[in-house]
Write a protein that holds these residues in place. Structure first.
Motif, short mmCIF file in Angstrom:
data_model
loop_
_atom_site.label_atom_id
_atom_site.label_comp_id
_atom_site.label_asym_id
_atom_site.label_seq_id
_atom_site.Cartn_x
_atom_site.Cartn_y
_atom_site.Cartn_z
N TRP A 1 -38.97 -24.61 17.98
CA TRP A 1 -39.00 -26.01 17.50
C TRP A 1 -37.58 -26.45 17.10
O TRP A 1 -37.12 -27.52 17.51
CB TRP A 1 -39.96 -26.13 16.31
CG TRP A 1 -40.04 -27.52 15.75
CD1 TRP A 1 -40.47 -28.63 16.40
CD2 TRP A 1 -39.68 -27.92 14.42
NE1 TRP A 1 -40.40 -29.72 15.56
CE2 TRP A 1 -39.92 -29.32 14.34
CE3 TRP A 1 -39.18 -27.26 13.30
CZ2 TRP A 1 -39.67 -30.05 13.17
CZ3 TRP A 1 -38.94 -27.98 12.15
CH2 TRP A 1 -39.18 -29.35 12.08
N ILE A 2 -36.91 -25.60 16.33
CA ILE A 2 -35.55 -25.95 15.87
C ILE A 2 -34.59 -26.01 17.06
O ILE A 2 -33.75 -26.91 17.17
CB ILE A 2 -35.06 -24.96 14.79
CG1 ILE A 2 -35.91 -25.11 13.53
CG2 ILE A 2 -33.58 -25.18 14.46
CD1 ILE A 2 -35.70 -24.06 12.46
N GLY A 3 -34.75 -25.05 17.99
CA GLY A 3 -33.92 -25.05 19.21
C GLY A 3 -34.11 -26.34 19.99
O GLY A 3 -33.15 -26.90 20.53
N GLY A 4 -35.35 -26.84 20.00
CA GLY A 4 -35.65 -28.09 20.71
C GLY A 4 -34.94 -29.27 20.06
O GLY A 4 -34.45 -30.17 20.75
N ALA B 1 -32.16 -29.04 18.29
CA ALA B 1 -30.73 -28.83 18.57
C ALA B 1 -30.40 -29.24 20.01
O ALA B 1 -29.34 -29.78 20.28
CB ALA B 1 -30.35 -27.38 18.31
N ALA B 2 -31.33 -28.96 20.94
CA ALA B 2 -31.09 -29.29 22.35
C ALA B 2 -31.01 -30.80 22.56
O ALA B 2 -30.41 -31.27 23.52
CB ALA B 2 -32.19 -28.70 23.23
N GLN B 3 -31.63 -31.57 21.64
CA GLN B 3 -31.51 -33.04 21.73
C GLN B 3 -30.29 -33.53 20.95
O GLN B 3 -30.11 -34.73 20.79
CB GLN B 3 -32.77 -33.70 21.16
CG GLN B 3 -34.04 -33.37 21.91
CD GLN B 3 -35.27 -33.88 21.15
OE1 GLN B 3 -35.42 -35.06 20.92
NE2 GLN B 3 -36.13 -32.96 20.74
N ASN B 4 -29.51 -32.58 20.44
CA ASN B 4 -28.34 -32.89 19.62
C ASN B 4 -28.72 -33.71 18.39
O ASN B 4 -28.00 -34.62 17.99
CB ASN B 4 -27.28 -33.64 20.45
CG ASN B 4 -25.90 -33.53 19.84
OD1 ASN B 4 -25.68 -32.69 18.96
ND2 ASN B 4 -24.99 -34.38 20.27
N LEU C 1 -29.96 -32.02 15.48
CA LEU C 1 -29.99 -31.14 14.31
C LEU C 1 -28.67 -31.29 13.57
O LEU C 1 -27.60 -31.04 14.12
CB LEU C 1 -30.17 -29.68 14.75
CG LEU C 1 -30.32 -28.66 13.62
CD1 LEU C 1 -31.64 -28.84 12.90
CD2 LEU C 1 -30.21 -27.24 14.16
N ILE D 1 -29.19 -26.96 9.53
CA ILE D 1 -30.31 -26.04 9.76
C ILE D 1 -31.14 -25.81 8.48
O ILE D 1 -32.27 -25.39 8.53
CB ILE D 1 -29.78 -24.71 10.35
CG1 ILE D 1 -30.88 -23.68 10.62
CG2 ILE D 1 -28.73 -24.10 9.47
CD1 ILE D 1 -31.58 -23.90 11.92
#
Lengths: 113, 408
Positions: free
Chosen positions: A33-36, A38-41, A43, A46
């Motif tokens: 979920w957090i990676g997702g 971050a992938a949308q820029n 985040l 953390i």
């Protein structure tokens, strides 16, 4: 872009204390979920996960042990995202794994003042 | 080696050493002089060797000639300074020509210090890469222009402005102070990595040039590993990463220069020696308490050397991308993360996440969507591949997408 604090709340008592495999699956859901985000820029920070213990200092300077094991909605963690609007923040929060264990996500806009 | 092969070879290996040592000796503001003397040395070599044959020790010959030319230059300057402008403080009188030191140790130190001077945050990264290629790698202006897909004038202007800037900023040719070393090292590593990527992903059709860029980047990084003060975990991680990538150099392009996608590559063409080196440097990088993006990328590249599609492999890659994106966002990492998600979790989940990325400026975004829809919704797969095709910049990319459409 606005900044929003996502506060995760859950009941420590109903939290699953499952097998190592279940815990690992839980960790993976959070990581994905957090990676997702971050992938949308989106985040910004953390944040942290919190442990169940705590202390509360009151106005009269008295100190009590945090009642986190007793109350239904304890803060278990937080992070900060940057998105355009509450709607976008809500969209992200809907994917939060805390919802799978009956918890909730509080969304608060960070004041820029 | 014949003379016509030997001189270009020596130019590649010795030019940068002579420039680095002389620049350090003269000071950065005299870098043009150093470049001139080094170039002049090679010109003399090609003239004399053509007439008299190759000397027994060509490298020593070059050093001796460069040293003489430097001495003459300093001597002329001394006369100029002493006789013509005696009222000015004589800056050259402190420099003694006899001290020009072309020992291996000084050559290494000078090159390393030059690397830090060139990769200075006060100039643009493009200029840093250009200067590195010119001064540290001995590339010609034309080759640099070719690598950047631009013309010689643009490169000349860019390098001139960068040198002016470094001169005005009074950048000295020395290693940064220990307290700044990590910060400055970060700029150096970024430049080396960009240099490598320039070769690995460059739009240039010139395969030899592209491979040279990659090898030069690895050589510069290896120099940092060899030096005690710069042999840091993140440097080893970057070197490991480049070894893993370079191991697929022969396998990723076919005889006609067409790109062969990872899943279609012939593993027997992977360079197992480079893979072992990558593993070695990855182990060396596992110290200290700071995890850099190079650690993440090296670990991802390591998993890509395991050809078999196991759940373990893709789960590891996914989690590494999750962490990499938290350290530093990049569109490419976001797209690759989504591909790993499709392999580790499911295509359906990855499609939902891919749509959220909305990276519509990137041809690879539509290639990824086409890939994800393949086997799920052929019409949508085709639509996305068509969009990718319209955005693709190189013949190589267009071909790869075309093949995917044909397979649908």
């Amino acid at each position: 872009m606005k900044e929003f604090l996502l506060i995760f709340r859950a009941d420590y008592k109903t939290m699953p204390k499952g097998s190592p495999e279940e815990m690992q699956a839980m960790t993976k859901r959070w990581m994905d979920w957090i990676g997702g985000i971050a992938a949308q820029n989106k985040l910004l920070n953390i944040g942290n996960r919190l442990i169940s213990e705590g202390r509360v200092v009151k106005a009269n300077k008295s100190v009590t042990d945090g009642p986190y094991m007793e109350i239904k909605e304890s803060v278990v963690g937080y992070l900060i995202i940057k998105v355009e609007s509450y709607d976008k923040a809500i969209e992200i929060a809907k994917g939060c794994p805390i919802l799978n264990i009956d918890g909730n996500v509080e969304i608060r806009e960070v004041s820029q003042l | 080696m014949e003379e016509q092969e030997l001189i270009p070879h020596l130019f590649r290996t010795e030019y940068r050493k002579i420039v680095s040592v002389l620049s350090r000796h003269f000071g950065f503001d005299q870098i043009e002089t150093a470049v001139d003397i080094a170039s002049d040395t090679f010109l003399t070599a090609s003239e004399i060797w053509g007439l008299n044959g190759i000397p027994p020790n060509p490298t020593a010959w070059l050093y001796a000639v460069a040293k003489n030319k430097a001495k003459n230059h300093l001597h002329r300057n001394l006369i100029y300074e002493n006789k013509i402008v005696p009222e000015l403080q004589n800056t050259y009188s402190e420099i003694h020509p006899d001290e020009i030191d072309l020992s291996p140790q000084n050559i290494n130190d000078s090159q390393l210090q030059m690397m830090f001077a060139i990769c200075h945050p006060s100039i643009s990264t493009e200029a840093q890469i250009g200067l590195s290629l010119r001064i540290l790698c001995g590339f010609g202006i034309e080759e640099i222009a070719d690598a950047f897909l631009t013309n010689k004038e643009t490169i000349n202007k860019r390098l001139f402005r960068a040198k002016e800037k470094l001169r005005l900023e009074k950048i000295t040719i020395e290693l940064p102070h220990l307290s700044e070393l990590d910060d400055r090292l970060e700029t150096v590593l970024r430049t080396i990595y960009l240099l490598f990527n320039e070769g690995y992903y460059s739009l240039s059709q010139n395969q030899t040039l592209r491979k040279d860029l990659c090898l030069e980047a690895m050589r510069l990084c290896y120099m940092l590993v060899e030096n005690k003060s710069t042999n840091k975990p993140q440097v080893n991680a970057l070197l490991s990463l480049m070894c893993f990538h370079a191991s697929r150099f022969e396998a990723r392009v076919d005889k006609n220069g067409e790109l062969i996608l990872y899943e279609d590559q012939d593993i027997s063409l992977w360079d197992s020696d480079l893979i072992r080196k990558g593993e070695y440097f990855l182990n060396c990088s596992a110290s200290g308490n700071k995890i850099s993006k190079y650690h993440m990328e090296a670990a991802i590249a390591y998993w890509h050397t395991q050809k078999n599609d196991t759940i373990e492999k893709w789960e590891n890659i996914l989690q590494l991308y999750n962490q990499l994106l938290q350290i530093e966002y990049s569109p490419v990492a976001a797209l690759n993360r989504t591909y790993a998600l499709s392999k580790a979790n499911s295509k359906e989940e990855a499609i939902v996440e891919a749509i959220k990325l909305n990276l519509t400026d990137y041809p690879f975004y539509f290639t990824l969507l086409g890939e994800l829809y393949t086997g799920i919704d052929t019409k949508k797969a085709n639509q996305n591949f068509q969009k990718a095709l319209a955005l693709a910049k190189t013949h190589m990319d267009k071909n790869a997408i075309q093949k995917k459409i044909e397979k649908l």
